[in-house]
Write a protein that holds these residues in place. Structure first.
Motif, PDB file in Angstrom:
ATOM      1  N   ASP A 226       0.823  -1.207   0.000  1.00  0.00           N
ATOM      2  CA  ASP A 226       0.000   0.000   0.000  1.00  0.00           C
ATOM      3  C   ASP A 226       0.862   1.265   0.000  1.00  0.00           C
ATOM      4  OD1 ASP A 226       0.965  -0.128   2.591  1.00  0.00           O
ATOM      5  OD2 ASP A 226      -0.993  -0.408   3.525  1.00  0.00           O
ATOM      6  N   TRP A 227       2.178   1.083   0.024  1.00  0.00           N
ATOM      7  CA  TRP A 227       3.111   2.224   0.042  1.00  0.00           C
ATOM      8  C   TRP A 227       4.368   1.782  -0.696  1.00  0.00           C
ATOM      9  CZ3 TRP A 227       7.339   5.127   1.135  1.00  0.00           C
ATOM     10  CH2 TRP A 227       7.153   6.484   1.505  1.00  0.00           C
ATOM     11  N   VAL A 228       4.992   2.694  -1.438  1.00  0.00           N
ATOM     12  CA  VAL A 228       6.130   2.301  -2.262  1.00  0.00           C
ATOM     13  C   VAL A 228       7.145   3.434  -2.357  1.00  0.00           C
ATOM     14  CG1 VAL A 228       5.069   3.063  -4.429  1.00  0.00           C
ATOM     15  CG2 VAL A 228       6.760   1.229  -4.486  1.00  0.00           C
ATOM     16  N   ALA A 229       8.416   3.061  -2.452  1.00  0.00           N
ATOM     17  CA  ALA A 229       9.485   4.007  -2.752  1.00  0.00           C
ATOM     18  C   ALA A 229      10.224   3.487  -3.978  1.00  0.00           C
ATOM     19  CB  ALA A 229      10.450   4.136  -1.574  1.00  0.00           C
ATOM     20  N   VAL A 230      10.410   4.349  -4.951  1.00  0.00           N
ATOM     21  CA  VAL A 230      11.075   3.966  -6.207  1.00  0.00           C
ATOM     22  C   VAL A 230      12.502   4.485  -6.184  1.00  0.00           C
ATOM     23  CG1 VAL A 230      11.050   4.154  -8.723  1.00  0.00           C
ATOM     24  CG2 VAL A 230       8.880   4.049  -7.449  1.00  0.00           C
ATOM     25  N   MET A 231      13.449   3.586  -6.445  1.00  0.00           N
ATOM     26  CA  MET A 231      14.870   3.919  -6.389  1.00  0.00           C
ATOM     27  C   MET A 231      15.534   3.595  -7.722  1.00  0.00           C
ATOM     28  SD  MET A 231      17.463   2.756  -3.346  1.00  0.00           S
ATOM     29  CE  MET A 231      18.940   3.724  -3.030  1.00  0.00           C
ATOM     30  N   ALA A 232      16.423   4.468  -8.159  1.00  0.00           N
ATOM     31  CA  ALA A 232      17.192   4.233  -9.379  1.00  0.00           C
ATOM     32  C   ALA A 232      18.512   4.966  -9.273  1.00  0.00           C
ATOM     33  CB  ALA A 232      16.419   4.694 -10.615  1.00  0.00           C
ATOM     34  N   ALA A 233      19.591   4.310  -9.678  1.00  0.00           N
ATOM     35  CA  ALA A 233      20.927   4.910  -9.668  1.00  0.00           C
ATOM     36  C   ALA A 233      21.273   5.525  -8.320  1.00  0.00           C
ATOM     37  CB  ALA A 233      21.046   5.956 -10.773  1.00  0.00           C
ATOM     38  N   GLY A 234      20.870   4.844  -7.250  1.00  0.00           N
ATOM     39  CA  GLY A 234      21.220   5.277  -5.900  1.00  0.00           C
ATOM     40  C   GLY A 234      20.433   6.448  -5.367  1.00  0.00           C
ATOM     41  N   ARG A 235      19.358   6.831  -6.071  1.00  0.00           N
ATOM     42  CA  ARG A 235      18.545   7.973  -5.644  1.00  0.00           C
ATOM     43  C   ARG A 235      17.075   7.570  -5.537  1.00  0.00           C
ATOM     44  NH1 ARG A 235      22.508  10.245  -9.033  1.00  0.00           N
ATOM     45  NH2 ARG A 235      23.562  12.075  -8.144  1.00  0.00           N
ATOM     46  N   ILE A 236      16.324   8.234  -4.659  1.00  0.00           N
ATOM     47  CA  ILE A 236      14.895   8.018  -4.545  1.00  0.00           C
ATOM     48  C   ILE A 236      14.190   8.892  -5.577  1.00  0.00           C
ATOM     49  CG2 ILE A 236      12.863   8.199  -3.057  1.00  0.00           C
ATOM     50  CD1 ILE A 236      14.788   5.976  -2.233  1.00  0.00           C
ATOM     51  N   ARG A 237      13.455   8.263  -6.485  1.00  0.00           N
ATOM     52  CA  ARG A 237      12.755   9.001  -7.539  1.00  0.00           C
ATOM     53  C   ARG A 237      11.322   9.358  -7.136  1.00  0.00           C
ATOM     54  NH1 ARG A 237      15.710   8.395 -12.345  1.00  0.00           N
ATOM     55  NH2 ARG A 237      17.886   8.283 -11.685  1.00  0.00           N
ATOM     56  N   ALA A 238      10.704   8.553  -6.271  1.00  0.00           N
ATOM     57  CA  ALA A 238       9.340   8.836  -5.815  1.00  0.00           C
ATOM     58  C   ALA A 238       9.084   8.008  -4.572  1.00  0.00           C
ATOM     59  CB  ALA A 238       8.319   8.497  -6.895  1.00  0.00           C
ATOM     60  N   GLN A 239       8.193   8.499  -3.709  1.00  0.00           N
ATOM     61  CA  GLN A 239       7.772   7.749  -2.540  1.00  0.00           C
ATOM     62  C   GLN A 239       6.382   8.193  -2.141  1.00  0.00           C
ATOM     63  OE1 GLN A 239       9.580   8.883   1.342  1.00  0.00           O
ATOM     64  NE2 GLN A 239      10.973  10.175   0.144  1.00  0.00           N
ATOM     65  N   GLY A 240       5.585   7.237  -1.638  1.00  0.00           N
ATOM     66  CA  GLY A 240       4.238   7.565  -1.212  1.00  0.00           C
ATOM     67  C   GLY A 240       3.308   6.383  -1.375  1.00  0.00           C
ATOM     68  N   PRO A 241       2.003   6.570  -1.115  1.00  0.00           N
ATOM     69  CA  PRO A 241       1.025   5.503  -1.352  1.00  0.00           C
ATOM     70  C   PRO A 241       1.105   5.017  -2.797  1.00  0.00           C
ATOM     71  CG  PRO A 241       0.023   7.308  -0.129  1.00  0.00           C
ATOM     72  CD  PRO A 241       1.383   7.791  -0.571  1.00  0.00           C
ATOM     73  N   VAL A 242       0.839   3.742  -3.007  1.00  0.00           N
ATOM     74  CA  VAL A 242       0.972   3.159  -4.347  1.00  0.00           C
ATOM     75  C   VAL A 242       0.133   3.927  -5.365  1.00  0.00           C
ATOM     76  CG1 VAL A 242       0.473   1.117  -5.749  1.00  0.00           C
ATOM     77  CG2 VAL A 242       1.599   0.857  -3.542  1.00  0.00           C
ATOM     78  N   ALA A 243      -1.115   4.247  -5.020  1.00  0.00           N
ATOM     79  CA  ALA A 243      -1.992   4.952  -5.963  1.00  0.00           C
ATOM     80  C   ALA A 243      -1.421   6.318  -6.331  1.00  0.00           C
ATOM     81  CB  ALA A 243      -3.382   5.100  -5.356  1.00  0.00           C
ATOM     82  N   GLU A 244      -0.782   6.969  -5.369  1.00  0.00           N
ATOM     83  CA  GLU A 244      -0.211   8.295  -5.619  1.00  0.00           C
ATOM     84  C   GLU A 244       1.005   8.206  -6.533  1.00  0.00           C
ATOM     85  OE1 GLU A 244       2.241  11.220  -2.755  1.00  0.00           O
ATOM     86  OE2 GLU A 244       0.152  10.927  -2.137  1.00  0.00           O
ATOM     87  N   VAL A 245       1.857   7.224  -6.313  1.00  0.00           N
ATOM     88  CA  VAL A 245       3.050   7.050  -7.150  1.00  0.00           C
ATOM     89  C   VAL A 245       2.652   6.602  -8.549  1.00  0.00           C
ATOM     90  CG1 VAL A 245       5.160   5.694  -7.467  1.00  0.00           C
ATOM     91  CG2 VAL A 245       4.588   6.604  -5.204  1.00  0.00           C
TER      92      VAL A 245
END
Length: 279
Positions: A226-245
């Protein structure tokens, strides 16, 4: 009674809401976390706040820095700089308080392979300081729920990949942690074992506990988290509730590809020689 509750909230950092619910510190708070290996920077000063009581996915392509981040968060790898708090406790200044609150299923799981599954859980439980009778009771229940009762006296060295993941999960859950960290828990696991693991994790989070797991399989994350953080190349690209991301994208997979800059990448470009029987 109200005064006692307020005093307890002051001590543990929690706050009573107007509706009577109690909201405490986040499960994990990360500020300015860096990790370099020689000239390569694996984690680029990330900031991340993961809420308690959620099923959280840390997602990203291979090499994104997920395992390095989880290793630093759980005290397995010392960061070059930055702050990591779990449940309001600093991972490196107060490691005993932190490690009593967490369970970890790391990548490349290493187990005491010359013990049986039952012996492994008995050993882990006693290391955690649990009474022997309680360890035996919990071990029996976990072995049963994870469909390992028939293999409990078999040496771990003879376990399949799925069985090893399940006994590792049992060991991580044995002391009933507040937060469970899992690094690619479904990788290399057959569908039957994956369904068993999934059922245990859903039951665990339904009680108010927190699961944080890394994955690069978006369909799995979207169905579980129900919550997710997206990571790429050592950086956080997005974080928040799944529907929001996910936003207006048709799926988390589409949103993920957009966030990591992989949308529109041509598959098989310059491979016109491949296939068709040509030599």
């Amino acid at each position: 009674m109200a005064g006692e509750l307020e005093k307890k909230q002051e001590q543990d950092g929690s706050v009573a809401t107007r509706g009577g619910a109690v909201s405490g510190p986040p499960a994990v708070r990360i500020e300015g976390l860096w990790k370099r290996f020689g000239e390569q920077t694996a984690v680029h000063g990330i900031d991340l706040t993961l809420p308690a009581g959620h099923f959280i996915g840390l997602v990203g392509p291979n090499g994104a820095g997920k395992t390095t981040t989880l290793s630093m968060v759980t005290g397995l790898l010392r960061p070059d700089s930055g702050l990591v708090e779990i449940g309001g406790h600093d991972v490196w200044r107060d490691p005993v308080a932190v490690k009593s609150r967490i369970g970890v299923l790391p990548e490349g799981l290493r187990l005491f392979e010359r013990l049986s599954g039952r012996e492994l859980l008995a050993y882990i439980g006693r290391l955690r300081g649990l009474p022997g009778a309680e360890v035996d009771k919990r071990a029996g229940q976990l072995l049963d729920v994870l469909d390992l009762s028939g293999s409990q006296h078999k040496l771990v060295v003879d376990y399949s990949t799925g069985m090893r993941k399940k006994i590792g999960l049992a060991a991580a859950l044995l002391h009933n942690p507040e937060i469970l960290f899992l690094d690619e828990p479904f990788e290399g696991v057959d569908p039957v074992s994956a369904q068993t693991i999934r059922g245990v994790l859903e039951r665990y989070t339904s009680s108010g506990a927190t699961v944080i797991f890394s994955s690069h399989v978006m369909e799995l994350v979207e169905s579980l988290c129900d919550w997710v953080a997206v990571m790429a190349a050592g950086r956080i690209r997005a974080q928040g509730p799944v529907a929001e991301v996910r936003g207006a994208a048709p799926s988390l997979q589409n949103a993920f590809l957009e966030l990591v800059g992989a949308n529109g990448r041509a598959a098989g470009q310059n491979l016109d020689w491949l296939g068709g029987g040509a030599r």
